[in-house]
Design a protein around this motif. Structure first.
Motif, short mmCIF file in Angstrom:
data_model
loop_
_atom_site.label_atom_id
_atom_site.label_comp_id
_atom_site.label_asym_id
_atom_site.label_seq_id
_atom_site.Cartn_x
_atom_site.Cartn_y
_atom_site.Cartn_z
N ALA B 37 34.42 21.32 46.55
CA ALA B 37 34.38 22.54 45.74
C ALA B 37 33.86 23.72 46.56
O ALA B 37 34.41 24.82 46.51
CB ALA B 37 33.51 22.31 44.51
N MET B 38 32.82 23.48 47.33
CA MET B 38 32.24 24.59 48.10
C MET B 38 33.20 25.12 49.14
O MET B 38 33.37 26.32 49.30
CB MET B 38 30.96 24.11 48.77
N ILE B 41 35.93 27.25 47.62
CA ILE B 41 35.53 28.62 47.33
C ILE B 41 35.59 29.46 48.61
O ILE B 41 36.13 30.57 48.63
CB ILE B 41 34.11 28.65 46.73
N GLY B 44 39.15 29.95 49.68
CA GLY B 44 39.82 30.81 48.70
C GLY B 44 39.54 32.28 48.93
O GLY B 44 40.45 33.11 48.95
N SER B 45 38.27 32.61 49.15
CA SER B 45 37.94 34.03 49.31
C SER B 45 38.52 34.54 50.63
O SER B 45 38.97 35.68 50.72
CB SER B 45 36.43 34.25 49.25
N THR B 281 32.57 31.33 55.35
CA THR B 281 32.99 29.93 55.38
C THR B 281 32.03 29.09 56.22
O THR B 281 31.66 27.99 55.82
CB THR B 281 34.41 29.81 55.98
N THR B 354 37.03 22.68 41.17
CA THR B 354 37.73 23.81 41.79
C THR B 354 38.63 24.51 40.76
O THR B 354 38.62 25.74 40.64
CB THR B 354 38.58 23.30 42.97
N ILE B 357 36.46 26.45 38.38
CA ILE B 357 35.96 27.69 38.98
C ILE B 357 37.05 28.76 38.98
O ILE B 357 36.82 29.91 38.62
CB ILE B 357 35.45 27.42 40.42
N GLU B 358 38.24 28.35 39.34
CA GLU B 358 39.38 29.27 39.39
C GLU B 358 39.69 29.82 37.99
O GLU B 358 39.84 31.01 37.79
CB GLU B 358 40.59 28.51 39.96
N TRP B 363 37.15 32.94 40.34
CA TRP B 363 36.94 33.06 41.78
C TRP B 363 38.17 32.49 42.46
O TRP B 363 38.69 31.46 42.02
CB TRP B 363 35.73 32.25 42.23
N THR B 365 40.11 30.25 44.80
CA THR B 365 39.78 29.00 45.50
C THR B 365 41.02 28.49 46.21
O THR B 365 42.13 28.82 45.84
CB THR B 365 39.32 27.90 44.52
#
Lengths: 269, 406
Positions: B37-38, B41, B44-45, B281, B354, B357-358, B363, B365
């Motif tokens: 998951a981390m 993110i 994704g960004s 990252t 994930t 979160i999306e 956010w 991802t």
């Protein structure tokens, strides 16, 4: 006198008289067995050169106070521990140069071991506990394993407790499961380490009467205990003290555990 | 010893100790899931920054007055007046790698339509601006070169401006509005672009002919910037060099003098922001690495302890005839089953997290394959090793020693 015991006496005479009799089969033969333990810098001589022979069909109790070396003795007999020196033969096979794996096979196929604290697998049914040794024997099929486990539990009188877990059984019943487990591989020899040590007198006598039954069927039993009354149920007694045998005698007046059990005052329940 | 029997033994041991199994698995599940998951993110960004910048026109080259103002001591580039229309003409004439080029002047002010007004920024440009920025028209048309020449008072509006000064939804085309005090006719509405990654509203914009804005609104004779687009993305770096050379000659700069302008390609901008997000990252990977480490230690502990506390059981199994190799295989199978199952559940949980979160936190991802592989591998290998290692030690004991272990 039962036939099996007659034979035992005959065999015993052979041993004493150094005669060779083809009828007597030596199940255990140890010579000058020593076992030292190293505790820090000190060496403890638990067994100081012991020799004796046990013949097929004998019911031997090994007695002695704590620290006399009797448990060490039994662990070596059961191939759970290795002697420091001396020879040891089971059923004519020397244990001296066997590998760990070969010893495991001997334990699996020739020996049944019973512990004071039962050592059953927790949360596991009686039948699965009894099946355990056969799981390590690839010659036994799944069906045969189940069959033999049921038969062994029937022999110890637990036919109606097949699926009970240790927590659902009394101490005596747990020890019966352990006995069934020791029987299931058709061993030439059953070794019991204070098998009645955790049980009350009545249950002890029940267990002893079970051992006498098994012995009558021809199974050789070696039983470690420090309770003199238990020894009266056996055919021969070896007394250890400080790592030496101080007495080795045949019991001329074998008590019947079943009869003794009947003499005990009835419990009210 | 048949493998089937061993599988049976291992399976029974797992099923009999559901709680222990679950707790052991939990360490693996959380370790794997959190890393996936981390990293999702972080990736994704990074990706979202990249796509936003590319959508702004990845061939774009900008020339600003003043020295390179990147870095901590950021000067106010707007105050420097070293860029002129002649520079634009020179570049346009001499450069061979540019498709489009336009001078840009810009200034803030109020856009007014009757009683509605809205503060915005007006850009004075040439018609090429639309091609450089890769932005189309929603309605109406762009002004012409002739209108630039004549400094016509026409404007194009971004959607945000339209929404604010035409709140009733009327068609703005042909309407007369004012920017500050100067009246303009609306001739077009720009395509909606939304916010960029940095949260800037790209639709809050007014576009008018260059000369109109420079002369009538700002009354300046210099440029705020020159925008151009390279013939292709690959030409951009070379175009930057070329433009720099042209301008240095034009500004008569000596060799030891620094540039009094800054040429930047979008590619550079992308790499600037990519390196920022790269740092993000790296940070996330560091955090993920630490959580993987902690997860690993957790797995190690629980595996070690749960096998260690079964030393007595191992002793018993050996006493009834189990060989060392049988015991080892049993625990290895158990460890593999637990670790693999835990790892798979961890991957599933990580992917669900994930998606969550999306969907709910909005956010961006992006699940990286390597994060799944690495986290799964680390957790599984840790689990298997620390399930196997204490079992190996126990199986090497004499049966009686193992049996007496408390």
């Amino acid at each position: 006198m039962p036939v099996a015991l007659m034979k035992v006496h005959l065999c015993h005479k052979d041993r004493e008289g150094k005669d060779n009799n083809i009828m007597s089969k030596e199940i255990i033969k140890i010579e000058n067995l020593k076992r030292d333990f190293t505790m820090g810098t000190e060496t403890v001589h638990a067994l100081k050169g012991i020799s004796y022979t046990i013949h097929e069909g004998e019911f031997v109790t090994i007695m002695g106070s704590s620290g006399s070396g009797k448990s060490t003795m039994l662990n070596i007999l059961g191939c759970l521990d290795q002697p420091t020196s001396g020879t040891y033969e089971i059923d004519g096979v020397s244990m001296k140069d066997l590998s760990r794996n070969e010893l495991a096979t001997i334990r699996n196929e020739k020996i049944g071991f019973i512990f004071q604290s039962y050592n059953l697998l927790a949360r596991t049914s009686a039948i699965e506990n009894v099946e355990l040794p056969l799981l390590y024997n690839s010659k036994v099929s799944t069906e045969e394993r189940r069959e033999r486990a049921i038969k062994a539990l029937e022999m110890v009188g637990l036919a109606d407790r097949l699926h009970h877990t240790p927590a659902q059984l009394s101490g005596g019943q747990q020890q019966r499961v352990a006995i069934a487990r020791s029987l299931v591989n058709n061993p030439v020899l059953i070794l019991a380490d204070e098998a009645t040590g955790n049980l009350d007198t009545r249950t002890s006598y029940e267990i002893m009467s079970l051992f006498q039954e098994l012995n009558k069927q021809g199974i050789t039993i070696t039983f470690v205990t420090h309770e003199p009354d238990i020894a009266t149920f056996s055919s021969r007694t070896i007394v250890l003290k400080d790592g030496n045998i101080i007495q080795d005698y045949l019991n001329d007046n074998i008590q019947s555990a079943a009869e003794e059990l009947a003499k005990l005052p009835k419990e009210d329940h | 010893m048949r493998v089937l029997n061993l599988l049976k033994i291992a399976y029974k041991a797992i099923v009999l100790n559901k709680l222990r199994t679950l707790l052991t698995m939990l360490g693996i599940i959380i370790g794997v899931a959190s890393v996936i998951a981390m990293l999702a993110i972080g990736e994704g960004s990074k990706e979202s920054i990249r796509t936003t910048i590319s959508s702004m026109g990845s061939n774009m080259i900008t020339v600003r007055p003043g020295e390179d103002d990147r870095g901590p001591a950021r000067g106010s580039g707007g105050d420097v007046q070293t860029l002129t229309l002649n520079d634009y003409k020179e570049i346009k004439e001499k450069s061979t790698l540019l498709n489009y080029i336009t001078p840009v002047v810009n200034g803030g002010g109020q856009v007014i339509n009757g009683s509605n007004n809205w503060p915005s920024t007006i850009y004075g440009v040439y018609p090429e601006y639309l091609d450089i920025k890769v932005v189309g028209l929603q309605s109406g048309s762009m002004f012409t070169d002739a209108e630039v020449q004549s400094a016509s008072k026409v404007v194009l509006l971004g959607q945000t401006v339209v929404d604010n000064i035409f709140p009733d939804g009327e068609d703005p085309i042909g309407k007369l509005i004012r920017f500050n005090s100067i009246p303009f006719t609306v001739i077009g509405v720009l395509e909606e672009k939304g916010e960029n990654t940095f949260g800037q509203d790209q639709d809050d914009i007014v576009i008018a002919p260059f000369s109109t804005v420079q002369k009538r609104i700002l009354a300046i004779d210099y440029l705020n910037q020159i925008m151009a687009s390279a013939a292709s993305e690959d030409d951009a770096p070379e175009a930057v060099t070329q433009v720099t050379e042209i301008l240095r000659a034009q500004h008569k700069l000596l060799d030891y003098e620094d540039d009094d302008f800054t040429v930047r390609s979008m590619e550079e901008l992308i790499s600037t922001f990519s390196s920022t997000s790269e740092m993000l990252t790296v940070l996330l990977v560091a955090v993920a690495g630490i959580s993987l480490l902690i997860g690993g230690i957790g797995i190690m502990n629980i595996m070690y302890v749960s096998v260690k506390e079964r030393t007595k059981e191992i002793g018993l199994r050996m006493a009834v005839g189990g060989k060392g190799s049988d015991i080892l295989m049993q625990f290895l199978i158990e460890a593999i089953l637990i670790s693999i199952t835990g790892g798979v559940l961890g991957v599933i949980l990580g992917l669900s997290a994930t998606v969550f979160i999306e969907k709910f936190l909005h956010w961006p991802t992006s699940v990286a394959m390597y994060s799944i592989v690495i986290s799964f591998a680390v957790c599984a290998i840790t689990g298997i090793f620390f399930g196997w290692y204490p079992a190996r030690k126990a199986a090497a004991l004499d049966p009686i020693t193992a049996l007496r272990y408390e």
